[in-house]
Scaffold this motif. Structure first.
Motif, mmCIF file in Angstrom:
data_model
loop_
_atom_site.group_PDB
_atom_site.id
_atom_site.type_symbol
_atom_site.label_atom_id
_atom_site.label_comp_id
_atom_site.label_asym_id
_atom_site.label_seq_id
_atom_site.Cartn_x
_atom_site.Cartn_y
_atom_site.Cartn_z
ATOM 1 N N THR A 121 0.857 -1.179 0.000
ATOM 2 C CA THR A 121 0.000 0.000 0.000
ATOM 3 C C THR A 121 0.895 1.232 0.000
ATOM 4 O OG1 THR A 121 -0.147 0.160 2.413
ATOM 5 C CG2 THR A 121 -1.833 -1.155 1.306
ATOM 6 N N MET A 122 0.397 2.287 -0.599
ATOM 7 C CA MET A 122 1.064 3.579 -0.536
ATOM 8 C C MET A 122 0.067 4.572 0.041
ATOM 9 S SD MET A 122 3.378 3.671 -4.003
ATOM 10 C CE MET A 122 4.546 4.872 -3.322
ATOM 11 N N LEU A 133 4.975 3.857 2.454
ATOM 12 C CA LEU A 133 4.814 2.604 1.716
ATOM 13 C C LEU A 133 4.910 1.440 2.692
ATOM 14 C CD1 LEU A 133 6.153 1.538 -1.703
ATOM 15 C CD2 LEU A 133 6.562 0.040 0.249
ATOM 16 N N ARG A 134 4.008 0.496 2.552
ATOM 17 C CA ARG A 134 4.034 -0.736 3.328
ATOM 18 C C ARG A 134 4.178 -1.915 2.374
ATOM 19 N NH1 ARG A 134 -0.988 0.128 7.636
ATOM 20 N NH2 ARG A 134 0.108 1.570 9.041
ATOM 21 N N ASN A 135 5.193 -2.727 2.616
ATOM 22 C CA ASN A 135 5.369 -3.987 1.903
ATOM 23 C C ASN A 135 4.800 -5.104 2.753
ATOM 24 O OD1 ASN A 135 6.705 -3.443 -0.548
ATOM 25 N ND2 ASN A 135 8.682 -3.291 0.466
ATOM 26 N N PHE A 136 3.967 -5.946 2.159
ATOM 27 C CA PHE A 136 3.349 -7.031 2.899
ATOM 28 C C PHE A 136 3.947 -8.368 2.482
ATOM 29 C CE2 PHE A 136 0.123 -4.834 5.235
ATOM 30 C CZ PHE A 136 -0.127 -3.696 4.496
ATOM 31 N N ILE A 146 -3.833 3.929 -0.736
ATOM 32 C CA ILE A 146 -4.215 3.193 -1.936
ATOM 33 C C ILE A 146 -3.451 1.874 -1.971
ATOM 34 C CG2 ILE A 146 -2.487 4.417 -3.366
ATOM 35 C CD1 ILE A 146 -4.560 4.250 -5.682
ATOM 36 N N THR A 147 -4.164 0.804 -2.280
ATOM 37 C CA THR A 147 -3.527 -0.507 -2.343
ATOM 38 C C THR A 147 -2.906 -0.728 -3.730
ATOM 39 O OG1 THR A 147 -5.426 -1.716 -3.201
ATOM 40 C CG2 THR A 147 -5.346 -1.349 -0.807
ATOM 41 N N SER A 148 -2.173 -1.812 -3.855
ATOM 42 C CA SER A 148 -1.562 -2.147 -5.142
ATOM 43 C C SER A 148 -2.621 -2.462 -6.194
ATOM 44 C CB SER A 148 -0.586 -3.311 -4.987
ATOM 45 O OG SER A 148 -1.175 -4.374 -4.273
ATOM 46 N N ARG A 149 -3.848 -2.726 -5.747
ATOM 47 C CA ARG A 149 -4.961 -2.940 -6.676
ATOM 48 C C ARG A 149 -5.837 -1.707 -6.807
ATOM 49 N NH1 ARG A 149 -6.990 -9.183 -5.509
ATOM 50 N NH2 ARG A 149 -4.964 -10.176 -5.887
#
Length: 119
Positions: free
Chosen positions: A33-34, A97-100, A51-54
């Motif tokens: 997500t950003m 930014l969050r990396n999951f 906003i998510t990557s989708r």
């Protein structure tokens, strides 16, 4: 590691518009997500929009209908279009930014960009 570089802040009159950009580089996962957060003097940092990557989005109630978050995945860039700006939108705006991963998360912050709404 992820690096985030913000741009687009500045001084604008009430009712005006600004667009912030945040370019991400480094180890960016497909699930991420950003977001934009802001911190006004004497106040806690708060979420503005995410906003998510989708491209699913959510907004703080205070900016709904005025701000729009979007992203260009090919450029790893997130934008925040801010319209009908008010004096209370004055703050330092931070990109996030969050990396999951499967069982954990990394989080990164930009250096911040000042937005001042004043006549």
């Amino acid at each position: 590691q992820v690096q985030l570089v913000e741009s687009g802040g500045g001084l604008v009159q009430p009712g005006g518009s600004l667009r912030l950009s945040c370019a991400a580089s480094g180890s960016i996962l497909s699930m991420n997500t950003m977001a934009w957060h802001r911190q006004a003097p004497g106040k806690q940092r708060e979420l503005v929009a995410r906003i998510t990557s989708r491209s699913s989005t959510n907004y703080a109630d205070s900016v709904k209908g005025r701000f729009t978050i979007s992203r260009d995945n090919a450029k790893n860039t997130v934008y925040l279009q801010m319209n009908s700006l008010k004096s209370e939108d004055t703050a330092v705006y931070y990109c996030n930014l969050r990396n999951f991963y499967s069982d954990s998360m990394d989080e990164y912050w930009g250096q911040g960009t000042q937005v001042t709404v004043s006549s």
